[in-house]
Enzyme design. Structure first.
Site, mmCIF file in Angstrom:
data_model
loop_
_atom_site.group_PDB
_atom_site.id
_atom_site.type_symbol
_atom_site.label_atom_id
_atom_site.label_comp_id
_atom_site.label_asym_id
_atom_site.label_seq_id
_atom_site.Cartn_x
_atom_site.Cartn_y
_atom_site.Cartn_z
ATOM 1 N N TYR A 112 125.284 74.620 62.504
ATOM 2 C CA TYR A 112 123.818 74.346 62.413
ATOM 3 C C TYR A 112 123.528 73.118 63.341
ATOM 4 O O TYR A 112 124.216 72.137 63.566
ATOM 5 C CB TYR A 112 123.501 73.892 61.038
ATOM 6 C CG TYR A 112 121.943 73.547 60.793
ATOM 7 C CD1 TYR A 112 121.155 74.423 60.504
ATOM 8 C CD2 TYR A 112 121.623 72.217 61.100
ATOM 9 C CE1 TYR A 112 119.741 74.153 60.517
ATOM 10 C CE2 TYR A 112 120.175 71.841 60.847
ATOM 11 C CZ TYR A 112 119.378 72.876 60.423
ATOM 12 O OH TYR A 112 117.929 72.472 60.477
ATOM 13 N N GLU A 200 115.576 74.178 65.933
ATOM 14 C CA GLU A 200 116.627 74.375 64.987
ATOM 15 C C GLU A 200 117.221 75.881 65.559
ATOM 16 O O GLU A 200 116.788 76.572 65.912
ATOM 17 C CB GLU A 200 116.143 74.748 63.838
ATOM 18 C CG GLU A 200 117.313 75.217 62.730
ATOM 19 C CD GLU A 200 116.787 75.617 61.251
ATOM 20 O OE1 GLU A 200 116.216 74.750 60.356
ATOM 21 O OE2 GLU A 200 116.521 76.790 61.060
#
Ligand code: GDP
Ligand code: MN
Length: 398
Positions: A112, A200
């Site tokens: 992530y 993101e």
């Protein structure tokens, strides 16, 4: 403002971050044609992904990794004819109008990576985790230590040592360290250059080793961006990515009239001037057991027409069972609001109870106008103060 994944992937690719190739399509035949081109180009797999402004697609069945054009046809047909429901969508789900058809990749590990504004530190922060993928929310809750953060210097940005430190902490090794650090640097630059509020990549993946890439490749296979609306005036390219079909129609309409409007789940429509007063109006409605149907700030300088439009928007919401008007007229003149109430009554009609609390500039003129209009608005009640107003409207919808 939010954009679709296919648009965000383009921004990443333009910034030099490796993203598997793909294209946005709007029908099944184009999805199949795109899939054939990808498979003919040598990719082992194709991924079909619903393009909606909500995540959680993988778990909802709206990200499909397949190996043949026929399976792409099935996946596309399913996604374009079913609403996607995930924890990030409204309960009724979202209609899927666009798909991304992209080259699928083998995944050795998912990470992530994001840049977000850390309000407590008052700076942008790089966030990373070696436990990326569809469970990231659960990881953040169960094991917050697995989420690493590096604050960005407001002027100097991410320092190379910070990127390398994070890359090692995430467990990258060999040539991957340089690749991951480079992606971090580029991602923070995109964040800054596009006036984003969030960028993101989840997941950022490492592919298994191959002859061509013995250390594997670090690739971005999902991307989510949000931008600061107040900066869109200087972000023409980003502003052009706006997809009005993904927005709440009432909010779009209010925006066009220069009103700040946010749709909510309750049944008491609110028309207020000033964001702070609008918030306290919502609070006091809740205090007295009611639920606001919207946040609406008409501001100080809204015209009579804009305020009338505000009433049209509130009254068009079938969930609204009562309306509370709360005006503290400073710059806004109460008589303008009163005239708008009167026009809305003539044009649309108040089929639901209306409670009005007016104070401030031109309040006497406003009361006279409302007195005159009373015949057309039998459901109207005047309130002496804000508490009285909240009690009356909550009782009216109970
Ligand atoms: P999200 O669920 O909306 O965040 O959608 P993602 O694009 O992140 O996809 C969800 C999951 O599908 C990912 O975490 C991967 O595990 C898987 N996935 C997505 N694209 C690929 C791909 O190209 N290859 C493989 N093997 N899995 C993929
Ligand atoms: Mn994702």
């Amino acid at each position: 403002m939010r954009i679709h994944e296919y648009q965000a992937r383009q921004l990443l690719a333009d910034a030099g971050i490796a993203v598997p190739p793909g294209a946005m399509v709007q029908n099944i035949d184009d999805a199949v044609a795109q899939a054939k081109a990808i498979l003919n180009g040598g990719a082992p797999m194709v991924v079909v992904k619903a393009q909606v402004h909500a995540g959680g697609r993988g778990k909802a069945g709206f990200v499909k990794v397949v190996r043949t054009a026929e399976e792409v046809r099935e996946a596309a047909a399913f996604m374009l004819s079913h609403r996607m429901i995930s924890p990030q969508t409204p309960p009724e789900g979202l209609e899927v109008k666009r798909l991304l058809v992209a080259a699928g990749v083998e995944i050795a590990k998912e990470y992530y990576l994001a840049v977000a504004v850390d309000r407590a530190r008052r700076t942008a922060t790089l966030i990373a985790s070696a436990e990326g993928g569809v469970e990231i929310e659960a990881v953040a809750e169960r094991n917050p230590a697995a989420i690493l953060k590096e604050p960005l210097h407001p002027l100097a940005g991410l320092q190379p040592y910070q990127a390398r430190k994070l890359a090692y902490a995430l467990g990258f090794s060999g040539r991957q360290v340089g690749q991951a650090a480079d992606i971090m640097q580029r991602l923070t630059r995109v964040f800054h250059n596009t006036d984003a509020s969030l960028v993101e990549i989840n997941p950022l993946v490492v592919t298994p080793p191959t002859e061509a890439h013995p250390d594997g490749q670090v690739l971005a296979i999902d991307a989510k961006f949000s931008f600061d609306d107040n900066a869109l005036f200087r972000q023409k390219r980003i502003a052009e990515m706006f997809d009005p079909t993904e927005e709440n129609p009432a909010e779009l309409r209010a925006n066009a009239a220069g009103l700040s409007y946010v749709a909510l789940d309750g049944n008491i429509g609110c028309l207020v001037n000033g964001a702070g007063l609008a918030m306290s109006t919502m609070d006091i409605i809740k205090l007295h057991g009611g639920e606001p149907a919207n946040f609406l700030d008409v501001g100080g300088s809204a015209s009579e027409e804009a305020v009338t439009e505000a009433f049209r928007i509130i009254l068009a919401d079938t969930a609204v069972k009562g309306v509370l008007v709360n005006i503290f007229g400073g710059i806004m003149q109460c008589d303008r609001i009163a005239r708008a109430i009167s026009s809305a009554a003539k044009e649309v009609g108040f089929q639901v109870p209306l409670v009005v609390r007016l104070e401030g500039t031109n309040v006497d003129a406003a009361r006279a106008i409302l007195e005159e209009a009373r015949k057309e608005i039998p459901s109207m009640q005047s309130a002496s103060d804000l508490t009285d107003a909240a009690k009356r409207v909550c009782a009216a919808v109970a």
